[in-house]
Each structure stands twice: as structure tokens, then as C-alpha cells.
Design a protein around this motif. Structure first.
Motif, PDB file in Angstrom:
ATOM      1  N   LEU A 211       0.475  -1.473  -0.147  1.00  0.00           N
ATOM      2  CA  LEU A 211      -0.085   0.127  -0.082  1.00  0.00           C
ATOM      3  C   LEU A 211       0.984   0.974   0.225  1.00  0.00           C
ATOM      4  O   LEU A 211       2.072   1.397   0.570  1.00  0.00           O
ATOM      5  CB  LEU A 211      -1.136  -0.077   1.096  1.00  0.00           C
TER       6      LEU A 211
ATOM      7  N   GLU B 202      -2.797   5.375   1.683  1.00  0.00           N
ATOM      8  CA  GLU B 202      -3.721   3.978   1.500  1.00  0.00           C
ATOM      9  C   GLU B 202      -3.646   3.075   2.557  1.00  0.00           C
ATOM     10  O   GLU B 202      -4.542   2.962   3.462  1.00  0.00           O
ATOM     11  CB  GLU B 202      -3.461   2.964   0.777  1.00  0.00           C
TER      12      GLU B 202
ATOM     13  N   LYS C 287      -5.684   5.829   5.511  1.00  0.00           N
ATOM     14  CA  LYS C 287      -7.486   5.951   5.328  1.00  0.00           C
ATOM     15  C   LYS C 287      -7.631   4.310   5.567  1.00  0.00           C
ATOM     16  O   LYS C 287      -8.909   3.594   5.693  1.00  0.00           O
ATOM     17  CB  LYS C 287      -7.312   5.565   3.517  1.00  0.00           C
ATOM     18  N   ARG C 288      -6.929   3.124   5.544  1.00  0.00           N
ATOM     19  CA  ARG C 288      -7.444   1.738   5.204  1.00  0.00           C
ATOM     20  C   ARG C 288      -7.094   1.537   7.332  1.00  0.00           C
ATOM     21  O   ARG C 288      -8.369   0.775   7.798  1.00  0.00           O
ATOM     22  CB  ARG C 288      -6.321   0.681   4.961  1.00  0.00           C
ATOM     23  N   PHE C 289      -6.167   2.195   7.924  1.00  0.00           N
ATOM     24  CA  PHE C 289      -5.695   1.219   9.725  1.00  0.00           C
ATOM     25  C   PHE C 289      -6.048   2.581  10.834  1.00  0.00           C
ATOM     26  O   PHE C 289      -6.096   2.459  11.648  1.00  0.00           O
ATOM     27  CB  PHE C 289      -4.388   1.080   9.246  1.00  0.00           C
TER      28      PHE C 289
END
Length: 54
Positions: free
Chosen positions: A42, A46, A49-51
């Protein structure tokens, strides 16, 4: 080990990726970004945003 530190900093702080890269010992954020993407699959944004809860 440095990439894990970058992950921790991305999750726990609002510092820019460039600041984090310099803090963990990279002279250039683009080099750190390439290694990060290769290892994590990633981009740093990214990953955040994900974690990281908004």
C-alpha cells in the motif's frame, strides 16, 4: 524495522509521511515511499486510510 516504525507513526500521529521518513533515517521520502509500498503493498496514504480511524 524502519518500515514498522513508519507504520506505527502513521497510525499514532498526524505527522506527514515526509517528516516520518526523515525521523526514521531516510534522507529522501521518495526512497522510503518505494520501500514502504514494496513491503506493505500500500502507499502510505492508503495505509492511513485503511488503518487509522477517522
Amino acid at each position: 524495522m524502519r518500515i514498522q516504525t513508519v507504520c506505527n507513526e502513521l497510525e499514532e500521529t498526524t505527522l506527514s509521511f515526509e517528516s516520518i521518513a526523515l525521523q526514521v533515517g531516510y534522507k529522501d521520502a521518495s526512497s522510503c515511499r518505494k520501500v514502504f509500498r514494496k513491503n506493505m503493498g500500500l502507499t502510505p496514504s492508503e495505509f492511513r486510510k485503511r488503518f487509522v480511524p477517522q
